[in-house]
Write an enzyme that holds these catalytic residues in place. Structure first.
Site, mmCIF file in Angstrom:
data_model
loop_
_atom_site.group_PDB
_atom_site.id
_atom_site.type_symbol
_atom_site.label_atom_id
_atom_site.label_comp_id
_atom_site.label_asym_id
_atom_site.label_seq_id
_atom_site.Cartn_x
_atom_site.Cartn_y
_atom_site.Cartn_z
ATOM 1 N N ASP A 104 0.831 -1.208 0.000
ATOM 2 C CA ASP A 104 0.000 0.000 0.000
ATOM 3 C C ASP A 104 0.869 1.263 0.000
ATOM 4 O O ASP A 104 2.037 1.209 0.391
ATOM 5 C CB ASP A 104 -0.884 0.046 1.256
ATOM 6 C CG ASP A 104 -1.883 -1.098 1.300
ATOM 7 O OD1 ASP A 104 -2.185 -1.673 0.244
ATOM 8 O OD2 ASP A 104 -2.349 -1.402 2.421
HETATM 9 N N1 URA Z 1 -1.485 -5.952 3.842
HETATM 10 C C1 URA Z 1 -1.930 -4.670 3.882
HETATM 11 O O1 URA Z 1 -2.942 -4.373 4.487
HETATM 12 N N2 URA Z 1 -1.208 -3.748 3.228
HETATM 13 C C2 URA Z 1 -0.060 -4.011 2.570
HETATM 14 O O2 URA Z 1 0.556 -3.108 2.011
HETATM 15 C C3 URA Z 1 0.386 -5.339 2.536
HETATM 16 C C4 URA Z 1 -0.349 -6.283 3.188
#
Ligand code: URA
Length: 234
Positions: A104
């Protein structure tokens, strides 16, 4: 045997049109002979190919470990934010690398880059369950019961429960969670399922690969052993 211009581009010397210019400018030799035609076939395993007298070596596949900082998107292009690609110089980007999976915008940590399509497919295949370990900071105390709940699988609003995952509680508001799949926002949604909001997230490992002390925003080549172990991971 492959075309000389493709060989040079695959080596990361430049784009196809850039390397054609080098060829025209008589800056490329094959076995010490100046070659001026981009479509000449070369033997990538046996010919000695030089640019301005310096040997250019062929690597079909390249592998980089990157420490993603928060604030950049895992995409090749974005109109709003910096992308993970912006951290790589042109000669590496020219090798057609792409991130294996996504983190993310606000997540930090380990991101693998390669142009090895078969390996990417292997690592992302839902049947392989490559483990990924994350360090998370939460807004409130992680309940002890989450260890068992995550082991059994939790409902995060998808058709199926999550696969068994291993939670280690490090302190009141810190934990490490290892998952074996890669659903959208999975870690954040799993913690939401037990009443906590993730305030900081960092991926520490993926299969046999570890982030270690690689500084944020930097990348390094994988060692041959690391590549081999990834290929053998089940
Ligand atoms: N899980 C999440 O919530 N975000 C990420 O970036 C990776 C795994």
């Amino acid at each position: 045997m492959i075309r000389l211009d493709k060989y040079l581009a695959d080596c990361g010397l430049g784009t196809r049109s850039e390397v054609k210019k080098y060829i025209k400018a008589k800056q490329i030799t094959v076995n010490s002979e100046i070659i001026t035609k981009p479509d000449v076939k070369v033997d990538e395993n046996n010919d000695t190919i030089c640019f301005k007298g310096k040997e250019v070596t062929y690597e079909k596949y390249v592998y980089y470990l990157f420490h993603k900082p928060s604030g950049c998107v895992t995409a090749k292009q974005d109109n709003l934010h910096k992308t993970v690609m912006d951290y790589f110089p042109e000669e590496i980007r020219n090798k057609d690398i792409a991130p294996v999976g996504r983190l993310d915008l606000d997540t930090e940590g380990l991101l693998l880059f390669t142009n090895d399509g078969p390996l990417t497919h292997h690592l992302l295949s839902p049947t392989h369950h490559i483990p990924k370990t994350y360090y998370a900071v939460l807004d409130k105390e992680v309940p002890e019961t989450a260890i068992e709940e995550f082991q059994k699988g939790v409902d995060i609003g998808d058709d199926k429960l999550t696969l068994p995952a291993e939670l280690i509680i490090l302190s009141d508001k810190e934990a490490e969670l290892t998952i074996h799949e890669g659903r959208f926002h999975q870690i954040k949604r799993m913690f939401e399922a037990v009443g906590c909001t993730v305030t900081y997230l960092k991926r520490l490992s993926m299969g046999s690969l570890e982030l270690g002390d690689l500084p944020k925003g930097e990348y390094r080549k994988l060692t041959e052993e690391e590549v081999q172990m990834l290929k053998e991971s089940k």
